[in-house]
Design a protein around this motif. Structure first.
Motif, short mmCIF file in Angstrom:
data_model
loop_
_atom_site.label_atom_id
_atom_site.label_comp_id
_atom_site.label_asym_id
_atom_site.label_seq_id
_atom_site.Cartn_x
_atom_site.Cartn_y
_atom_site.Cartn_z
N TYR A 1 -8.38 9.06 -14.17
CA TYR A 1 -7.34 8.04 -14.08
C TYR A 1 -7.08 7.66 -12.62
O TYR A 1 -6.79 6.50 -12.32
N ILE A 2 -7.16 8.62 -11.73
CA ILE A 2 -7.02 8.31 -10.30
C ILE A 2 -8.13 7.36 -9.87
O ILE A 2 -7.91 6.41 -9.11
N ASP A 3 -9.35 7.60 -10.36
CA ASP A 3 -10.46 6.70 -10.04
C ASP A 3 -10.18 5.28 -10.55
O ASP A 3 -10.47 4.30 -9.86
N ALA A 4 -9.62 5.18 -11.74
CA ALA A 4 -9.32 3.87 -12.31
C ALA A 4 -8.23 3.15 -11.51
O ALA A 4 -8.32 1.95 -11.25
N PHE A 5 -7.20 3.90 -11.10
CA PHE A 5 -6.15 3.29 -10.27
C PHE A 5 -6.69 2.94 -8.88
O PHE A 5 -6.22 1.98 -8.25
N THR A 6 -7.66 3.72 -8.40
CA THR A 6 -8.30 3.39 -7.12
C THR A 6 -9.01 2.05 -7.23
O THR A 6 -9.00 1.23 -6.30
N PHE A 7 -9.64 1.81 -8.38
CA PHE A 7 -10.29 0.51 -8.63
C PHE A 7 -9.26 -0.62 -8.55
O PHE A 7 -9.50 -1.65 -7.91
N LEU A 8 -8.10 -0.44 -9.18
CA LEU A 8 -7.04 -1.46 -9.10
C LEU A 8 -6.53 -1.60 -7.68
O LEU A 8 -6.19 -2.71 -7.23
N LEU A 9 -6.47 -0.49 -6.94
CA LEU A 9 -6.02 -0.55 -5.55
C LEU A 9 -6.99 -1.36 -4.70
O LEU A 9 -6.56 -2.16 -3.85
N VAL A 10 -8.28 -1.16 -4.92
CA VAL A 10 -9.28 -1.93 -4.17
C VAL A 10 -9.12 -3.42 -4.44
O VAL A 10 -9.20 -4.25 -3.52
N LEU A 11 -8.87 -3.78 -5.70
CA LEU A 11 -8.63 -5.18 -6.03
C LEU A 11 -7.43 -5.73 -5.26
O LEU A 11 -7.47 -6.86 -4.75
N SER A 12 -6.38 -4.92 -5.14
CA SER A 12 -5.18 -5.35 -4.43
C SER A 12 -5.45 -5.51 -2.93
O SER A 12 -4.95 -6.45 -2.30
N VAL A 13 -6.25 -4.60 -2.37
CA VAL A 13 -6.57 -4.68 -0.94
C VAL A 13 -7.39 -5.95 -0.65
O VAL A 13 -7.12 -6.68 0.32
N VAL A 14 -8.38 -6.21 -1.50
CA VAL A 14 -9.19 -7.42 -1.31
C VAL A 14 -8.33 -8.67 -1.46
O VAL A 14 -8.46 -9.64 -0.69
N ALA A 15 -7.41 -8.65 -2.44
CA ALA A 15 -6.50 -9.79 -2.63
C ALA A 15 -5.62 -9.99 -1.40
O ALA A 15 -5.32 -11.13 -1.01
N PHE A 16 -5.18 -8.89 -0.78
CA PHE A 16 -4.34 -8.98 0.42
C PHE A 16 -5.07 -9.69 1.56
O PHE A 16 -4.54 -10.60 2.19
#
Length: 468
Positions: free
Chosen positions: A431-446
């Motif tokens: 689950y941490i890996d999955a949330f890391t995936f969402l975090l990466v999306l947020s960083v790229v969006a930023f």
């Protein structure tokens, strides 16, 4: 739009009325994407059907939305966006009646297909009407309130469905569309202009075939994966759909009259803002898939508690959108999207740090995610629409809606693939890996939002210099 703190002038009442009427159609289309989900079992029992067949009452609607969406720009240009919106709303109302009186499961599924086809045209056509009729300096506030209607649909859909199922038949889930739709059609006669016709615009048959088949296959595969169905069928559907969609991206530049004008993607502000729309769509749909599983399997929340937590996140988005509209018209879409992507990032990090939080902190975190999605996605859409000419609005709205859906599919597939790697002893780390995936999306969006803000400011600077 710059970053001036001068209060924007008031929006004309006519613009609000046009947005209210077209927003009613968008609300119904989005409401029907989730309102039936709780009724699948009741429908199955009433028709003595198998669950695998009854599930298509929901799936057929979502796939049909994607079938008609690619044709929205061509139909709008050829017949007028107002006409397309009116006829698609009329078809949606008729299909809702057919759903409500369906004598068997196959008729109901067929009527849901009609509903989806109408909804796939109605949403981008309505946005094109607004983009053509409303001044660009007012679009932030208009799309903010329109976004509220669109966001509330899927957010309150399960609650409305549950309430109606408790007190009456599932057929009333479709009857509720009829008075809303008829009222909107009556109001539209005076408020929604028909639009201009362009019979010279020919249909791109190759492009329509590639995208009309590829997009539904891609979204069907991703939707089924999101439900945990990682089967050869879903993988093949997703793969073929992806290839067909990419093939459309190539052929659109080789024909004289493409189904959708992809040259718009050559404009920096439009391409970056559309990219952000896709990223936030991926984060939103990926999160909607991941969070219920996380809350129930890791945080030990009951299904009812999980639903309430997701409702908090949904209302966080919905209630923020009108505020975002005012901020966009006052400070500019770039800085608002940059702030939103940062909030989305902050709302994702806590899931990497700890398994459990107190109810108050968990509510704040989920609300932040909802607020972040709203403040990042809607400004990006507004920036995309303000960067094109009125006659290009149909292609722009269709492209943005397609990118949002593809982004959602990418987010769902990404989360499913990561979760499929889980083993019993490594559940939390997966689950941490999955949330890391969402975090990466947020960083790229930023970073994309920062680039969009820079491009908007540069455009304003060049415009001022030219005027001098």
């Amino acid at each position: 739009m710059g970053t001036s703190s001068v209060a924007p002038e008031g929006v004309p009442i006519q613009s609000w009325l046009v947005a209210a009427v077209t927003g009613a159609g968008a609300f119904m289309a989005m409401l029907d994407s989730t309102v039936v989900n709780l009724a699948i079992e009741s429908i199955r029992v009433d028709f003595s059907s198998d669950l695998s067949v009854a599930q298509w009452v929901a799936t057929a609607y979502l796939c049909a939305l994607a079938v008609s969406l690619p044709a929205a720009a061509w139909l709008g240009a050829r017949f007028g966006y107002g006409r397309v919106w009116n006829y698609s709303l009329g078809l949606f109302v008729v299909a809702s009646i057919l759903c409500a009186v369906a004598p068997d499961i196959l008729t109901l599924i067929g009527a849901r297909v009609l509903q989806g086809l109408a909804g796939g045209l109605m949403v981008p056509a309505g946005q094109a009407v607004i983009g053509s009729e409303v001044e660009k300096k007012h679009l932030g506030r208009i799309f903010g309130w329109l976004g509220l209607a669109v966001a509330l649909g899927p957010t309150i859909g399960p609650a409305i469905g549950g309430a109606l199922l408790e007190s009456t038949s599932w057929r009333w889930l479709f009857w509720i569309n009829v008075p809303i739709g008829i009222a909107a059609l009556i109001a539209a006669r005076k408020l929604v202009p028909s639009g201009s016709r362009d019979f010279a615009r020919k249909v791109d048959k190759i492009g329509l075939s590639l995208l009309g088949i590829g997009l539904p296959l891609l979204l069907f595969g991703a939707t089924e994966m999101g439900l945990g169905e990682l089967t050869p069928l879903t993988v093949i559907a997703t793969g073929i759909g992806s290839v067909l969609v990419m093939s459309f991206g190539v052929t659109a530049f080789l024909v004289s009259s493409p189904l959708i004008d992809l040259h718009l993607l050559g404009r920096r502000i439009f391409s970056i803002s559309t990219f952000i729309t896709g990223l936030t769509g991926a984060s939103m749909y990926g999160g909607l898939l991941l969070l219920p599983l996380y809350l129930q399997l890791v945080a030990n929340q009951s299904p009812m508690e999980t639903g309430l937590w997701l409702l908090i996140m949904g209302f966080g988005s919905a209630l923020t959108l009108p505020i975002a509209g005012v901020l966009i018209d006052r400070y500019g879409a770039g800085i608002v999207a940059l702030t939103g992507s940062l909030i989305l990032l902050v709302g994702t990090v806590p899931f990497l740090v700890a398994k459990l939080y107190s109810p108050l902190i968990l509510g704040v975190i989920l609300a932040l995610r909802g607020i972040g999605v709203a403040l990042a996605q809607m400004p990006a859409m507004t920036a995309a629409y303000t960067s094109v000419k009125k006659e290009e609005m149909g292609d722009a709205t269709t492209l943005v809606n397609i990118m949002q859906r593809i982004g959602g599919a990418f987010g769902a597939v990404g989360v499913v693939v990561i979760l499929q790697q889980a083993s019993d002893g490594e559940m939390h780390s997966t689950y941490i890996d999955a949330f890391t995936f969402l975090l990466v999306l947020s960083v790229v969006a930023f970073f994309a939002a920062a680039l969009m803000h820079y491009q908007i400011q540069s455009h304003i600077g060049r415009k001022v210099q030219n005027e001098l």
